[in-house]
Design an enzyme around this catalytic site. Structure first.
Site, PDB file in Angstrom:
ATOM      1  N   GLY A 113     114.761  49.264 135.939  1.00 58.21           N
ATOM      2  CA  GLY A 113     114.858  49.728 133.827  1.00 58.21           C
ATOM      3  C   GLY A 113     114.035  51.136 134.540  1.00 58.21           C
TER       4      GLY A 113
ATOM      5  CB  CYS B 170     113.966  37.039 130.892  1.00 56.69           C
ATOM      6  SG  CYS B 170     114.516  36.663 129.712  1.00 56.69           S
TER       7      CYS B 170
ATOM      8  CD  GLU C 279     114.627  43.044 125.193  1.00 62.11           C
ATOM      9  OE1 GLU C 279     113.878  42.194 126.193  1.00 62.11           O
ATOM     10  OE2 GLU C 279     114.841  43.848 124.419  1.00 62.11           O
TER      11      GLU C 279
ATOM     12  N   GLY D  81     117.553  43.254 133.045  1.00 60.29           N
ATOM     13  CA  GLY D  81     117.729  42.864 134.362  1.00 60.29           C
ATOM     14  C   GLY D  81     115.687  43.570 134.573  1.00 60.29           C
ATOM     15  CB  SER D  82     114.546  44.147 138.652  1.00 62.04           C
ATOM     16  OG  SER D  82     115.492  45.164 138.559  1.00 62.04           O
ATOM     17  CB  THR D  83     109.516  46.042 136.253  1.00 63.45           C
ATOM     18  OG1 THR D  83     109.710  45.364 135.080  1.00 63.45           O
ATOM     19  CG2 THR D  83     109.291  46.957 135.654  1.00 63.45           C
TER      20      THR D  83
HETATM   21  P1  NAD Z   1     118.954  44.437 138.305  1.00 67.77           P
HETATM   22  O1  NAD Z   1     118.380  44.904 137.951  1.00 67.77           O
HETATM   23  O2  NAD Z   1     118.811  44.427 140.106  1.00 67.77           O
HETATM   24  O3  NAD Z   1     120.053  44.585 137.930  1.00 67.77           O
HETATM   25  C1  NAD Z   1     120.058  44.334 136.243  1.00 67.77           C
HETATM   26  C2  NAD Z   1     121.535  45.286 136.146  1.00 67.77           C
HETATM   27  O4  NAD Z   1     121.184  46.574 136.516  1.00 67.77           O
HETATM   28  C3  NAD Z   1     123.162  44.666 137.441  1.00 67.77           C
HETATM   29  O5  NAD Z   1     124.251  45.121 136.478  1.00 67.77           O
HETATM   30  C4  NAD Z   1     122.615  46.168 138.552  1.00 67.77           C
HETATM   31  O6  NAD Z   1     123.991  45.880 138.751  1.00 67.77           O
HETATM   32  C5  NAD Z   1     122.560  46.394 137.526  1.00 67.77           C
HETATM   33  N1  NAD Z   1     122.238  48.107 138.657  1.00 67.77           N
HETATM   34  C6  NAD Z   1     121.770  48.336 139.409  1.00 67.77           C
HETATM   35  N2  NAD Z   1     120.546  49.273 139.664  1.00 67.77           N
HETATM   36  C7  NAD Z   1     121.003  50.117 138.759  1.00 67.77           C
HETATM   37  C8  NAD Z   1     120.660  51.789 138.578  1.00 67.77           C
HETATM   38  N3  NAD Z   1     119.980  52.594 139.730  1.00 67.77           N
HETATM   39  N4  NAD Z   1     121.738  52.055 137.434  1.00 67.77           N
HETATM   40  C9  NAD Z   1     121.938  51.508 136.339  1.00 67.77           C
HETATM   41  N5  NAD Z   1     122.248  50.007 136.568  1.00 67.77           N
HETATM   42  C10 NAD Z   1     121.986  49.445 138.041  1.00 67.77           C
HETATM   43  O7  NAD Z   1     118.253  42.452 137.514  1.00 67.77           O
HETATM   44  P2  NAD Z   1     118.265  41.608 137.798  1.00 67.77           P
HETATM   45  O8  NAD Z   1     118.539  41.048 139.851  1.00 67.77           O
HETATM   46  O9  NAD Z   1     120.546  41.821 137.892  1.00 67.77           O
HETATM   47  O10 NAD Z   1     118.367  40.573 137.040  1.00 67.77           O
HETATM   48  C11 NAD Z   1     116.925  39.822 136.935  1.00 67.77           C
HETATM   49  C12 NAD Z   1     116.074  40.596 136.795  1.00 67.77           C
HETATM   50  O11 NAD Z   1     116.639  40.408 134.991  1.00 67.77           O
HETATM   51  C13 NAD Z   1     114.828  40.055 136.400  1.00 67.77           C
HETATM   52  O12 NAD Z   1     113.852  40.825 137.281  1.00 67.77           O
HETATM   53  C14 NAD Z   1     114.427  39.205 135.084  1.00 67.77           C
HETATM   54  O13 NAD Z   1     113.496  39.179 134.425  1.00 67.77           O
HETATM   55  C15 NAD Z   1     115.584  40.358 134.027  1.00 67.77           C
HETATM   56  N6  NAD Z   1     115.794  40.041 132.909  1.00 67.77           N
HETATM   57  C16 NAD Z   1     114.850  40.258 131.296  1.00 67.77           C
HETATM   58  C17 NAD Z   1     115.304  39.843 130.716  1.00 67.77           C
HETATM   59  C18 NAD Z   1     114.612  40.274 129.347  1.00 67.77           C
HETATM   60  O14 NAD Z   1     115.433  39.901 128.048  1.00 67.77           O
HETATM   61  N7  NAD Z   1     113.277  40.632 129.587  1.00 67.77           N
HETATM   62  C19 NAD Z   1     116.484  38.658 130.545  1.00 67.77           C
HETATM   63  C20 NAD Z   1     117.047  38.411 131.458  1.00 67.77           C
HETATM   64  C21 NAD Z   1     116.782  39.283 133.227  1.00 67.77           C
END
Ligand code: NAD
Length: 474
Positions: A229, A280, A246, A224-226
């Site tokens: 993360g 990503c 990731e 997910g997002s940095t």
């Molecule tokens: P996001 O970080 O908003 O959400 C990802 C997940 O985290 C969701 O399930 C969300 O509900 C959960 N989440 C949100 N807040 C949380 C918290 N405080 N604690 C635990 N979990 C929480 O990301 P997104 O908008 O769903 O995805 C897009 C991002 O993901 C982009 O930045 C993209 O580059 C990245 N991404 C990276 C890869 C990789 O392999 N590097 C692959 C796919 C997507």
């Protein structure tokens, strides 16, 4: 009115269980209508899921390799049998065209099958004093998997299958925007593993936080997002949990003057606008040698303008919507901001945008200020900024300036130079004459703010284990 009827329950302890938390709507991004309503978990349910997984781990960790291989094979067979249902769910919730959703299921299957073929090694050593030792890779315990909305099914497979292969129990929390194909996946997996081995909880960030911070969770695997993360990492540090992150990227592609412009433009377009740019490791900044800049920009704009935007269920759709309203507004704002700072739209005849849905016509931008958000951050949408360069060392340095470092690419017919440039690019993966072309055999992980740890390959699999050394004298 909802668009489908399907089971929207969570799964833990081998049962389908309705969430007791708030109801949330899953929206079809191509129509903005509600597909279905789901109920989130409350913290007590997250705790129950973790305890069920911990209990299941007592037995599952000792399952034979052969039994695990068989279970994963059966899961693969069921996914194959339900390929079209899964692909339709992906298109409905995520928005991507059906052909791409089918590709997502096929790629997930390929990953599953390759992961299932890996052998977890046992290493044997004898030291100079004659002492012998065996190094085992033991399962960690209960793993939390938190997945995003862009490739919901494939990324769930990337997390859950290696966890099971290495004899861990797992609890997945999919994105609240795209839980449906994951619900179906976990339903399939349930058929082939004992109760409590593979579990699912639903909900937004607070459910993810409750899960990832639970003291019985040994490892969090997060895509997910940095920003999120970093939150996960700081909570995990306190409890010394294993973490694989990731995260986001701002991948640069460097195009040298010797390429075939038409052919390269096609490939670059596919790599930059894959899943409407919501990948990503999409190309997110394009550096083109000044001698071919105009040709390349014109070729890319022509391909962009020929796209058919629409509902992914229509067979002629080539490009779907942005997945959710927040992301749509974010990308729109980035474009407006870049144009206000002097960027120019190179498209001649923008692709037609449907009235409903979160659609943005694919855009090629030139004259972009390198400090503007669209260049310096991750746009995660269907827009590509293009800048020219003259000097190869300068462009490598520029591409390396980003705080993100997921992937990068170099495009040229000169393989010697390509390898020299690749070695200087500071990113976890560098592709030559392709981009975003991941493989289950190659470790994949971001450097800098793009992640921590690896997925894929044997090292990626072994990140789901801890080493145990047994030493003995003979
Ligand atoms: P996001 O970080 O908003 O959400 C990802 C997940 O985290 C969701 O399930 C969300 O509900 C959960 N989440 C949100 N807040 C949380 C918290 N405080 N604690 C635990 N979990 C929480 O990301 P997104 O908008 O769903 O995805 C897009 C991002 O993901 C982009 O930045 C993209 O580059 C990245 N991404 C990276 C890869 C990789 O392999 N590097 C692959 C796919 C997507």
């Amino acid at each position: 009115m909802t668009e489908i009827t399907m089971n929207t329950a969570m799964y833990y302890a081998g049962k389908a269980i309705e969430g007791q938390g708030p109801t949330f709507e899953v929206i079809n991004p191509a129509t903005e209508s509600v597909i279905v309503k789901c109920k989130a978990a409350i913290t007590a349910q997250v705790n129950d899921a973790v305890l069920a997984a911990k209990k299941a781990f007592e037995q599952w960790q000792y399952t034979s390799d052969e039994q695990i291989r068989l279970s994963l094979d059966r899961i693969a067979q069921d996914i194959k049998a339900e390929r079209s249902v899964l692909a339709e769910l992906i298109t409905l919730e995520q928005g991507k065209p059906l052909f791409l959703a089918e590709m997502e299921v096929d790629m997930a299957l390929y990953w599953l099958e390759v992961t299932n073929q890996f052998e977890v090694p046992v290493l044997q050593h004898t030291d100079p004093m004659g002492k012998q030792m065996s190094i085992f890779h033991r399962p960690l315990g209960v793993i939390a998997s938190i997945t995003p909305w862009n490739w919901p099914f494939m990324i769930a497979i990337w997390h859950v299958i290696p966890a099971l292969k290495t004899k861990n129990c797992v609890i997945n929390k999919p994105s609240e925007f795209t839980p449906l194909s994951t619900i179906k996946l976990i339903e399939i997996i349930q058929r082939h593993v004992p109760a409590g081995v593979c579990n699912l909880v639903l909900g937004a960030g607070e459910v993810g936080a409750a899960l990832s911070q639970h003291p019985e969770i040994e490892k969090v695997v997060f895509t997910g997002s940095t920003a999120v993360g970093k939150k996960i990492l700081s909570a995990a540090t306190d409890q010394l949990k294993h973490v694989v992150l990731e995260l986001g990227g701002n991948d640069a592609a460097i195009v040298l003057q010797d390429v075939d412009v038409a052919e390269t433009a096609q490939k670059i377009f596919m790599s930059a606008f894959l899943n409407a740019g919501q990948t990503c490791a999409c190309i997110k900044r394009l550096y083109v040698h000044e001698s071919i800049l105009d040709q390349m920009v014109a070729a890319l704009a022509k391909i962009a303008d020929a796209q058919v935007l629409g509902n992914g269920r229509n067979t002629n759709t080539t490009l779907g919507p942005v997945q959710n309203r927040n992301q749509y507004l974010k990308v729109k704002n980035m474009i407006e901001d870049a144009v206000a700072q002097g960027a120019k739209i190179a498209n001649q005849n923008l692709a037609r945008v449907p009235e409903a849905g979160y659609f943005i016509a694919p855009l090629i931008l030139t004259d972009v200020d390198e400090h503007s958000e669209i260049f310096a951050k991750e746009q995660f949408g269907p827009v590509l900024p293009v800048v020219s360069f003259r000097n190869i060392d300068e462009v490598i340095a520029q591409s390396n300036q980003s705080s993100y470092a997921l992937g990068g690419s170099v495009w040229t017919q000169d393989m010697t130079q390509a390898h020299q440039i690749a070695a200087k690019m500071q990113t976890g993966t560098v592709w030559i004459n392709s981009h975003a072309d991941v493989s289950p055999f190659a470790e994949f992980g971001g450097w800098k703010q793009s992640g921590l740890g690896y997925a894929f390959g044997l090292d990626g699999l072994l990140m789901f284990t801890k080493k145990q050394a047994i030493q003995y004298a003979v």
